[in-house]
Design a protein around this motif. Sequence first.
Motif, PDB file in Angstrom:
ATOM      1  N   ASP A 159    -119.231 -71.728  56.948  1.00 27.08           N
ATOM      2  CA  ASP A 159    -118.461 -70.718  57.670  1.00 27.08           C
ATOM      3  C   ASP A 159    -119.034 -70.488  59.064  1.00 27.08           C
ATOM      4  O   ASP A 159    -118.283 -70.329  60.043  1.00 27.08           O
ATOM      5  CB  ASP A 159    -118.454 -69.398  56.892  1.00 27.08           C
TER       6      ASP A 159
ATOM      7  N   GLN B 142    -112.333 -62.368  62.841  1.00 30.20           N
ATOM      8  CA  GLN B 142    -112.552 -63.568  62.041  1.00 30.20           C
ATOM      9  C   GLN B 142    -113.561 -64.484  62.737  1.00 30.20           C
ATOM     10  O   GLN B 142    -114.465 -65.034  62.098  1.00 30.20           O
ATOM     11  CB  GLN B 142    -111.235 -64.315  61.834  1.00 30.20           C
TER      12      GLN B 142
ATOM     13  N   TYR C  90    -116.945 -63.080  62.395  1.00 34.73           N
ATOM     14  CA  TYR C  90    -117.473 -63.377  61.068  1.00 34.73           C
ATOM     15  C   TYR C  90    -118.124 -64.756  61.057  1.00 34.73           C
ATOM     16  O   TYR C  90    -119.242 -64.926  60.552  1.00 34.73           O
ATOM     17  CB  TYR C  90    -116.372 -63.324  60.004  1.00 34.73           C
TER      18      TYR C  90
ATOM     19  N   ASN D 291    -120.699 -58.037  46.346  1.00 35.10           N
ATOM     20  CA  ASN D 291    -119.821 -58.176  47.504  1.00 35.10           C
ATOM     21  C   ASN D 291    -119.810 -56.936  48.390  1.00 35.10           C
ATOM     22  O   ASN D 291    -119.643 -57.039  49.610  1.00 35.10           O
ATOM     23  CB  ASN D 291    -118.399 -58.509  47.055  1.00 35.10           C
TER      24      ASN D 291
ATOM     25  N   ASP E 184    -120.567 -57.290  52.229  1.00 31.17           N
ATOM     26  CA  ASP E 184    -119.578 -56.866  53.231  1.00 31.17           C
ATOM     27  C   ASP E 184    -120.238 -55.992  54.296  1.00 31.17           C
ATOM     28  O   ASP E 184    -119.932 -56.107  55.491  1.00 31.17           O
ATOM     29  CB  ASP E 184    -118.437 -56.094  52.570  1.00 31.17           C
TER      30      ASP E 184
ATOM     31  N   TRP F  91    -112.026 -54.535  59.067  1.00 28.96           N
ATOM     32  CA  TRP F  91    -111.715 -55.919  58.696  1.00 28.96           C
ATOM     33  C   TRP F  91    -112.679 -56.359  57.595  1.00 28.96           C
ATOM     34  O   TRP F  91    -113.860 -56.002  57.619  1.00 28.96           O
ATOM     35  CB  TRP F  91    -111.868 -56.812  59.922  1.00 28.96           C
ATOM     36  N   THR F  92    -112.175 -57.135  56.633  1.00 33.76           N
ATOM     37  CA  THR F  92    -113.008 -57.582  55.525  1.00 33.76           C
ATOM     38  C   THR F  92    -112.924 -59.101  55.393  1.00 33.76           C
ATOM     39  O   THR F  92    -111.828 -59.667  55.404  1.00 33.76           O
ATOM     40  CB  THR F  92    -112.572 -56.924  54.205  1.00 33.76           C
ATOM     41  N   ARG F  93    -114.072 -59.708  55.271  1.00 30.77           N
ATOM     42  CA  ARG F  93    -114.145 -61.164  55.107  1.00 30.77           C
ATOM     43  C   ARG F  93    -113.433 -61.572  53.820  1.00 30.77           C
ATOM     44  O   ARG F  93    -113.321 -60.794  52.873  1.00 30.77           O
ATOM     45  CB  ARG F  93    -115.613 -61.616  55.037  1.00 30.77           C
ATOM     46  N   GLU F  94    -112.982 -62.809  53.797  1.00 27.42           N
ATOM     47  CA  GLU F  94    -112.386 -63.342  52.573  1.00 27.42           C
ATOM     48  C   GLU F  94    -113.499 -63.629  51.582  1.00 27.42           C
ATOM     49  O   GLU F  94    -114.452 -64.350  51.892  1.00 27.42           O
ATOM     50  CB  GLU F  94    -111.615 -64.632  52.867  1.00 27.42           C
ATOM     51  N   ARG F  95    -113.411 -63.048  50.412  1.00 28.48           N
ATOM     52  CA  ARG F  95    -114.448 -63.247  49.399  1.00 28.48           C
ATOM     53  C   ARG F  95    -114.118 -64.470  48.555  1.00 28.48           C
ATOM     54  O   ARG F  95    -113.002 -64.578  48.043  1.00 28.48           O
ATOM     55  CB  ARG F  95    -114.558 -62.017  48.498  1.00 28.48           C
TER      56      ARG F  95
END
Length: 313
Positions: free
Chosen positions: A109, A131, A134, A155, A159, A302-306
């Motif tokens: 990532d 994004q 991130y 998580n 986060d 905003w939240t990262r894709e888990r």
Amino acid sequence: MNRTNLVLHAQTSIERGSKSFSRASKLFSKQTRQRAWLLYYWCRACDDLADGQDHGHGMSAVADAEKTVAAMRMMTARAHGGEQIGNPPFDAFGAVAQECHIPKFLADDMIDGFALDAQDWRPETEADLLQYCYHVAGAVGCMMAIVMGVPTSDNETLDRACDLGLAFQLANIARDIAEDDAAGRCYLPREWLQEARLDTDNILDPARRDALVMLVNRLCDLAGDYEASARVGAAKLSFRSRWAVLAAAGIYGDIARAVRKSNGASLDQRVFTSKLDKLGWIVKAFGQALLRPATRERKGLWTRERPADAAIR
């Protein structure tokens, strides 16, 4: 190169590349400190390769940016798999990844962020900007949390660690608007620029300076929101790790605060924080680490894709 020498090289790298992170890292326990240095060494090397820099200084054009990113990805994958490849920063990553079981997808990532830069990518929306943040910093925050002992299944805390990375990168972008423009880069979302009636190819137009300052301040405010969220997550860490994280949050958060306070002067001269200010945060963070932070929901952030559980093994 053995681990002891890798740690020495990593220590030299962080002392050259970031006095702020170097000071904060000294608050960790010895084991965590060394692991943080090893991770930083690799992150710094990747960043320098992508930007044609030396420890964050002297950005220059990279002849074949996409080829450079591909080589970075290949060396990282080999090191993550436990192979000694003879490139110290990547061997350092291999060592800490093996010791702390850092999931490979987090390293991938981060490198994806450099791939975006290699493609001359620009964000269209605020979500695009976050994004990107991130990729180049939030993923590093997650890896650092794992180095500090946070389980990959936690998580909520990861986060919050990601939030600190977002705060750091937003502060960087706010500080480096003019420097990035000189390098042909712009991380301000096109939607923001259009709303402010700024020319996307001439954001430093003196006639529209006030509008640009408003967007810089917007970045700084966002950085403050994510810093505040990250501080809540620090409560899950051991005392010394919590102290180090809160010190780093304060030290780096001061960059965004100084940029906002400069009222546009940061567009003409790079903003720095003083050694005394950094030392002051080490003292303040000690007191903060003793107290339980106020609860703060991540609502609206905003939240990262888990990833699915299977993907993190």
